[in-house]
Motif scaffolding. Structure first.
Motif, PDB file in Angstrom:
ATOM      1  N   PRO A  43       0.807  -1.220   0.000  1.00  0.00           N
ATOM      2  CA  PRO A  43       0.000   0.000   0.000  1.00  0.00           C
ATOM      3  C   PRO A  43       0.840   1.271   0.000  1.00  0.00           C
ATOM      4  N   ASP A  44       0.399   2.218  -0.810  1.00  0.00           N
ATOM      5  CA  ASP A  44       1.003   3.552  -0.887  1.00  0.00           C
ATOM      6  C   ASP A  44       2.438   3.536  -1.400  1.00  0.00           C
ATOM      7  N   ALA A  45       2.864   2.420  -1.979  1.00  0.00           N
ATOM      8  CA  ALA A  45       4.192   2.325  -2.595  1.00  0.00           C
ATOM      9  C   ALA A  45       4.026   2.215  -4.109  1.00  0.00           C
ATOM     10  N   THR A  46       4.834   2.947  -4.846  1.00  0.00           N
ATOM     11  CA  THR A  46       4.775   2.883  -6.301  1.00  0.00           C
ATOM     12  C   THR A  46       5.457   1.602  -6.784  1.00  0.00           C
ATOM     13  N   VAL A  47       4.744   0.846  -7.609  1.00  0.00           N
ATOM     14  CA  VAL A  47       5.258  -0.415  -8.151  1.00  0.00           C
ATOM     15  C   VAL A  47       5.383  -0.247  -9.668  1.00  0.00           C
ATOM     16  N   SER A  48       6.561  -0.524 -10.194  1.00  0.00           N
ATOM     17  CA  SER A  48       6.800  -0.321 -11.620  1.00  0.00           C
ATOM     18  C   SER A  48       6.101  -1.383 -12.460  1.00  0.00           C
ATOM     19  N   ARG A  49       5.949  -1.091 -13.747  1.00  0.00           N
ATOM     20  CA  ARG A  49       5.352  -2.071 -14.662  1.00  0.00           C
ATOM     21  C   ARG A  49       6.169  -3.360 -14.671  1.00  0.00           C
ATOM     22  N   GLN A  50       7.490  -3.220 -14.664  1.00  0.00           N
ATOM     23  CA  GLN A  50       8.330  -4.416 -14.715  1.00  0.00           C
ATOM     24  C   GLN A  50       8.150  -5.268 -13.468  1.00  0.00           C
ATOM     25  N   GLU A  51       8.059  -4.628 -12.302  1.00  0.00           N
ATOM     26  CA  GLU A  51       7.825  -5.382 -11.063  1.00  0.00           C
ATOM     27  C   GLU A  51       6.486  -6.110 -11.126  1.00  0.00           C
ATOM     28  N   LEU A  52       5.475  -5.445 -11.681  1.00  0.00           N
ATOM     29  CA  LEU A  52       4.172  -6.078 -11.798  1.00  0.00           C
ATOM     30  C   LEU A  52       4.214  -7.256 -12.762  1.00  0.00           C
ATOM     31  N   LEU A  53       4.886  -7.071 -13.891  1.00  0.00           N
ATOM     32  CA  LEU A  53       5.027  -8.177 -14.853  1.00  0.00           C
ATOM     33  C   LEU A  53       5.715  -9.367 -14.206  1.00  0.00           C
ATOM     34  N   ASP A  54       6.846  -9.098 -13.530  1.00  0.00           N
ATOM     35  CA  ASP A  54       7.604 -10.188 -12.904  1.00  0.00           C
ATOM     36  C   ASP A  54       6.779 -10.871 -11.818  1.00  0.00           C
ATOM     37  N   GLY A  55       6.010 -10.093 -11.068  1.00  0.00           N
ATOM     38  CA  GLY A  55       5.242 -10.655  -9.959  1.00  0.00           C
ATOM     39  C   GLY A  55       4.039 -11.459 -10.396  1.00  0.00           C
ATOM     40  N   ILE A  56       3.489 -11.122 -11.570  1.00  0.00           N
ATOM     41  CA  ILE A  56       2.273 -11.799 -12.024  1.00  0.00           C
ATOM     42  C   ILE A  56       2.584 -12.949 -12.978  1.00  0.00           C
ATOM     43  N   TRP A  57       3.582 -12.761 -13.865  1.00  0.00           N
ATOM     44  CA  TRP A  57       3.876 -13.791 -14.871  1.00  0.00           C
ATOM     45  C   TRP A  57       5.198 -14.511 -14.637  1.00  0.00           C
ATOM     46  N   GLY A  58       6.078 -13.958 -13.818  1.00  0.00           N
ATOM     47  CA  GLY A  58       7.351 -14.621 -13.572  1.00  0.00           C
ATOM     48  C   GLY A  58       8.217 -14.680 -14.820  1.00  0.00           C
ATOM     49  N   ALA A  59       8.748 -15.864 -15.106  1.00  0.00           N
ATOM     50  CA  ALA A  59       9.680 -16.044 -16.231  1.00  0.00           C
ATOM     51  C   ALA A  59       8.967 -16.167 -17.572  1.00  0.00           C
ATOM     52  N   GLU A  60       7.636 -16.125 -17.584  1.00  0.00           N
ATOM     53  CA  GLU A  60       6.891 -16.272 -18.845  1.00  0.00           C
ATOM     54  C   GLU A  60       5.961 -15.083 -19.044  1.00  0.00           C
ATOM     55  N   PRO A  61       6.526 -13.902 -19.378  1.00  0.00           N
ATOM     56  CA  PRO A  61       5.694 -12.706 -19.560  1.00  0.00           C
ATOM     57  C   PRO A  61       4.785 -12.843 -20.771  1.00  0.00           C
ATOM     58  N   PRO A  62       3.691 -12.095 -20.811  1.00  0.00           N
ATOM     59  CA  PRO A  62       2.773 -12.171 -21.957  1.00  0.00           C
ATOM     60  C   PRO A  62       3.432 -11.610 -23.210  1.00  0.00           C
ATOM     61  N   GLY A  63       2.929 -12.023 -24.370  1.00  0.00           N
ATOM     62  CA  GLY A  63       3.491 -11.558 -25.630  1.00  0.00           C
ATOM     63  C   GLY A  63       3.376 -10.059 -25.815  1.00  0.00           C
ATOM     64  N   THR A  64       2.392  -9.454 -25.165  1.00  0.00           N
ATOM     65  CA  THR A  64       2.212  -8.003 -25.285  1.00  0.00           C
ATOM     66  C   THR A  64       3.151  -7.220 -24.372  1.00  0.00           C
ATOM     67  N   GLY A  65       3.926  -7.926 -23.559  1.00  0.00           N
ATOM     68  CA  GLY A  65       4.852  -7.254 -22.653  1.00  0.00           C
ATOM     69  C   GLY A  65       4.119  -6.395 -21.641  1.00  0.00           C
ATOM     70  N   GLY A  66       4.731  -5.234 -21.331  1.00  0.00           N
ATOM     71  CA  GLY A  66       4.180  -4.356 -20.315  1.00  0.00           C
ATOM     72  C   GLY A  66       2.905  -3.652 -20.716  1.00  0.00           C
ATOM     73  N   LYS A  67       2.491  -3.776 -21.990  1.00  0.00           N
ATOM     74  CA  LYS A  67       1.276  -3.084 -22.443  1.00  0.00           C
ATOM     75  C   LYS A  67       0.021  -3.599 -21.745  1.00  0.00           C
TER      76      LYS A  67
END
Length: 280
Positions: A43-67
């Motif tokens: 809460p109340d901490a800024t989380v980058s797109r890359q951190e969100l990608l890594d946290g949700i998809w791990g080593a298999e990011p979606p083909g659309t990347g950070g979009k």
């Protein structure tokens, strides 16, 4: 902010769910929920797109990347607004996104508030109030935390929250033992040790509860069985604290095991009478 009666509420100590007032909300697919949780539990901490990608998809990011991240954020905001939420709880910052804790109540925050209250009662010597208050905290759990949510971040938080639940249970049960509530503690601990078969802390509490109930042989059996599991499964011996509990059970050390709480005789056997005072 809207009226408290229309406040957003989220639960993660079980399946992820949300309400606006008393109206349940649909948070969308599980990865969209995972994004919300990845923000909400920081809460109340800024989380980058890359951190969100890594946290949700791990080593298999979606083909659309950070979009996909802004798409999910947009959809979450739209769902909340469509339900009638006056303010968004997801803020966009230059470096990423942020969950605005002032805009909602999350059950993890309530859990810690109640836990602090329970610890204060224990530290002041009001053990019954502590037990009751920790019981209130534990009722906030409704199954496995973050049930069904994918991704490394959710998995790590699931483990952390599960460990937190066990720690709160230990605090509650320790107070129960100090009050002499052995039978209730044995019942709870027997179920817990079956679920966590390598936990030395839980086994130690179960041994104390059984000893307090007058079941010394059963307490020793708990140690023997746990030692066998630790050696066979993990190739380790029990730690120093559990060995101390074992030795105390062997020598019948009421003070070490029970403190001021009374020991109960085994069923069908009267408790030993205290020795007569001189002159009686």
């Amino acid at each position: 902010m809207g009226s408290p009666l229309r406040q957003l509420r989220f639960t993660v100590l079980g399946p992820v769910r949300a309400w606006l007032g008393d109206v349940p909300l649909d948070l969308g697919p599980v990865r969209q929920q995972a994004l919300l949780v990845a923000l909400m539990l920081r809460p109340d901490a800024t989380v980058s797109r890359q951190e969100l990608l890594d946290g949700i998809w791990g080593a298999e990011p979606p083909g659309t990347g950070g979009k996909v991240i802004p798409v999910y954020v947009h959809r979450l905001r739209e769902r909340l607004r469509a339900a009638g939420a006056e303010d968004t709880v997801i803020s966009r910052d230059r470096g990423g996104y942020r969950f605005v804790s002032e805009g909602a109540r999350v059950d993890t925050a309530r859990l810690e508030e109640i836990a602090v209250e329970a610890a204060s009662a224990r530290d002041s010597g009001d053990l019954r109030a502590a037990v009751n208050t920790w019981s209130r905290a534990l009722k906030l759990f409704h199954g496995e935390p973050l049930s069904g949510l994918p991704g490394p971040f959710a998995e790590g938080e699931r483990l952390r929250l599960t460990e937190r639940r066990i720690a709160l249970l230990q605090h509650k049960l320790e107070c129960q033992l100090r009050l002499g509530g052995y039978a209730e503690a044995v019942s709870e601990l027997s179920a817990l040790t079956a679920t966590h078969p390598h936990s030395e802390a839980l086994a130690g509490l179960l041994m104390r509860a059984m000893y307090g109930s007058g079941r010394q042989a059963d307490a020793l059996s708990v140690f023997t069985q746990l030692r066998r599991r630790l050696v066979d499964d993990l190739a380790v011996e029990p730690g120093e604290e559990l060995r101390r509990v074992h030795q105390a059970v062997l020598r019948g050390d009421d003070t070490f095991l029970l403190g001021d709480a009374p020991r109960r005789a085994p069923a069908g056997r009267p408790a030993a009478a205290p020795p007569p005072r001189p002159g009686h």
